[in-house]
Design a protein around this motif. Structure first.
Motif, PDB file in Angstrom:
ATOM      1  N   GLU A   1       0.835  -1.199   0.000  1.00 15.75           N
ATOM      2  CA  GLU A   1       0.000   0.000   0.000  1.00 15.75           C
ATOM      3  C   GLU A   1       0.869   1.249   0.000  1.00 15.75           C
ATOM      4  O   GLU A   1       1.865   1.324   0.720  1.00 15.75           O
ATOM      5  N   SER A   2       0.522   2.231  -0.818  1.00 14.96           N
ATOM      6  CA  SER A   2       1.268   3.494  -0.827  1.00 14.96           C
ATOM      7  C   SER A   2       0.296   4.649  -1.050  1.00 14.96           C
ATOM      8  O   SER A   2      -0.753   4.482  -1.687  1.00 14.96           O
ATOM      9  N   GLY A   3       0.645   5.806  -0.498  1.00 14.24           N
ATOM     10  CA  GLY A   3      -0.235   6.951  -0.675  1.00 14.24           C
ATOM     11  C   GLY A   3       0.152   8.120   0.203  1.00 14.24           C
ATOM     12  O   GLY A   3       1.309   8.242   0.634  1.00 14.24           O
ATOM     13  N   VAL A   4      -0.825   8.988   0.461  1.00 12.86           N
ATOM     14  CA  VAL A   4      -0.592  10.179   1.275  1.00 12.86           C
ATOM     15  C   VAL A   4      -1.736  10.360   2.262  1.00 12.86           C
ATOM     16  O   VAL A   4      -2.866   9.926   2.019  1.00 12.86           O
TER      17      VAL A   4
ATOM     18  N   THR B   1      -3.221   3.622  -2.761  1.00  9.48           N
ATOM     19  CA  THR B   1      -3.364   2.581  -3.769  1.00  9.48           C
ATOM     20  C   THR B   1      -2.814   1.280  -3.198  1.00  9.48           C
ATOM     21  O   THR B   1      -1.728   1.263  -2.613  1.00  9.48           O
ATOM     22  N   MET B   2      -3.578   0.194  -3.365  1.00 15.19           N
ATOM     23  CA  MET B   2      -3.205  -1.094  -2.792  1.00 15.19           C
ATOM     24  C   MET B   2      -3.067  -2.158  -3.875  1.00 15.19           C
ATOM     25  O   MET B   2      -3.928  -2.272  -4.745  1.00 15.19           O
ATOM     26  N   LYS B   3      -1.960  -2.891  -3.804  1.00 10.38           N
ATOM     27  CA  LYS B   3      -1.735  -4.001  -4.719  1.00 10.38           C
ATOM     28  C   LYS B   3      -1.683  -5.289  -3.896  1.00 10.38           C
ATOM     29  O   LYS B   3      -1.017  -5.346  -2.865  1.00 10.38           O
TER      30      LYS B   3
ATOM     31  N   PRO C   1      -4.935  -3.047  -9.235  1.00 13.94           N
ATOM     32  CA  PRO C   1      -4.780  -2.365  -7.944  1.00 13.94           C
ATOM     33  C   PRO C   1      -6.101  -1.715  -7.517  1.00 13.94           C
ATOM     34  O   PRO C   1      -6.936  -1.355  -8.351  1.00 13.94           O
ATOM     35  N   THR C   2      -6.278  -1.590  -6.225  1.00 18.02           N
ATOM     36  CA  THR C   2      -7.453  -0.919  -5.663  1.00 18.02           C
ATOM     37  C   THR C   2      -7.032   0.419  -5.083  1.00 18.02           C
ATOM     38  O   THR C   2      -6.031   0.514  -4.378  1.00 18.02           O
TER      39      THR C   2
ATOM     40  N   SER D   1     -12.086   2.227  -5.952  1.00 15.46           N
ATOM     41  CA  SER D   1     -12.021   2.016  -7.391  1.00 15.46           C
ATOM     42  C   SER D   1     -11.027   0.899  -7.676  1.00 15.46           C
ATOM     43  O   SER D   1     -10.104   0.661  -6.889  1.00 15.46           O
ATOM     44  N   GLY D   2     -11.204   0.197  -8.785  1.00 18.42           N
ATOM     45  CA  GLY D   2     -10.234  -0.834  -9.158  1.00 18.42           C
ATOM     46  C   GLY D   2     -10.649  -2.225  -8.746  1.00 18.42           C
ATOM     47  O   GLY D   2     -11.836  -2.551  -8.640  1.00 18.42           O
ATOM     48  N   GLY D   3      -9.648  -3.077  -8.484  1.00 13.46           N
ATOM     49  CA  GLY D   3      -9.853  -4.508  -8.308  1.00 13.46           C
ATOM     50  C   GLY D   3     -10.935  -4.924  -7.348  1.00 13.46           C
ATOM     51  O   GLY D   3     -11.719  -5.840  -7.653  1.00 13.46           O
TER      52      GLY D   3
END
Length: 277
Positions: free
Chosen positions: A65-68, A82-84, A111-112, A124-126
């Motif tokens: 997971e990465s982000g702000v 964003t999570m993979k 990715p979600t 959004s996403g997966g």
């Protein structure tokens, strides 16, 4: 036997998700005061985390997971992550012909992204790919302040950092370590019993700000096996300018209006899957 234990892991609904990394020291600066000093509107911090659910050391599900996180005057006002996800071949084969198996495949394929802002969480996403109607890219639901694979031990919750440091058994060379009962955490992770123990470590920089935060909870899984939930989070760019915005209204659908709900994924908080039912 492995399949039976995997079934246990996938129905517990509790995956431990980390908080913030740090470089803990027997810091000259007060870490609690240092954290509060960062609560300035429009400022924030970058985060990256690796979360794993394992059986006796063998990974079942891994989340990167990465982000702000954007701060307000009293803590986190919004976040954008964003999570993979990746799953072990054992899990994939065990669920190959089951509904959860397809949900996991969707989760891994794309990715979600999750935005938490004001009263809402947007996905959004997966995770929601199979639930979205044509022309929509986001699902909106009540804000849950959690990652799709489980509850967070949130360092930004008032009192959490103070409680962790009060339980420290070792503080030296910028690193603090300890064990605390889940029930003693102000930001108690949902799904864990108050008596269960959380092992943690914090790293602090020279200003007393957290640079890394790791956690681990182990649960018995039967026949000598154990189920481990681990998280390793890192923080950087403290005080940088951050602006999180919500998706445009025409791009999202409310979870309660979905024809089919968000799929149940192992470890995902019930709050996220129930909003569409």
């Amino acid at each position: 036997m492995k399949r039976t234990i995997i079934g246990l892991a996938l129905t517990t609904g509790v995956a431990l998700i980390t908080a913030v990394p740090a470089q803990a020291a027997a810091p000259k600066a007060d870490p609690v005061k240092a954290l509060k000093s960062q609560y300035v509107a429009g400022k924030g911090v970058k985060t990256s985390s690796t979360i794993r659910m394992s059986i006796s050391g063998d990974p079942i599900i891994t989340t990167r997971e990465s982000g702000v996180s954007e701060f307000g005057t009293s803590g986190v006002a919004a976040s954008d992550k964003t999570m993979k996800f990746s799953i072990s071949p054992i899990v994939a084969s065990a669920l190959d012909d089951e509904e959860e198996g397809q949900a996991l495949k969707d989760l891994v394929r794309t990715p979600t992204r999750q935005i938490d802002i004001k009263r809402w969480s947007y996905l959004s996403g997966g995770l929601v790919a199979g639930s979205l109607p044509e022309g929509k890219t986001w699902v909106r639901g009540p804000r849950v302040n959690a990652s799709p694979l489980g509850p967070e031990v949130d360092l930004f919750t008032p009192g959490t950092l103070k409680a962790l440091l009060a339980s420290a058994s070792s503080v030296k060379n910028g690193v603090a370590k300890g064990t605390i009962k889940v029930g003693h955490l102000p930001s108690r992770p949902a799904g864990f019993k108050a008596s269960q123990k959380l092992t943690w470590a914090l790293w602090f920089d020279g200003k007393g700000l957290v640079s890394r935060f790791t956690t681990k909870i182990s649960l018995p899984a039967g026949r000598g096996e154990k189920l481990d939930f681990t998280a390793d989070s890192r923080f950087s760019g403290w005080g940088s300018k951050v602006k999180v915005t919500e998706p445009a209204a025409e791009t999202w659908v409310d979870a309660k209006d979905l024809d089919k709900g968000i799929p149940t994924v192992p470890g995902m908080p019930e709050a996220l899957t129930e909003v569409g039912k």
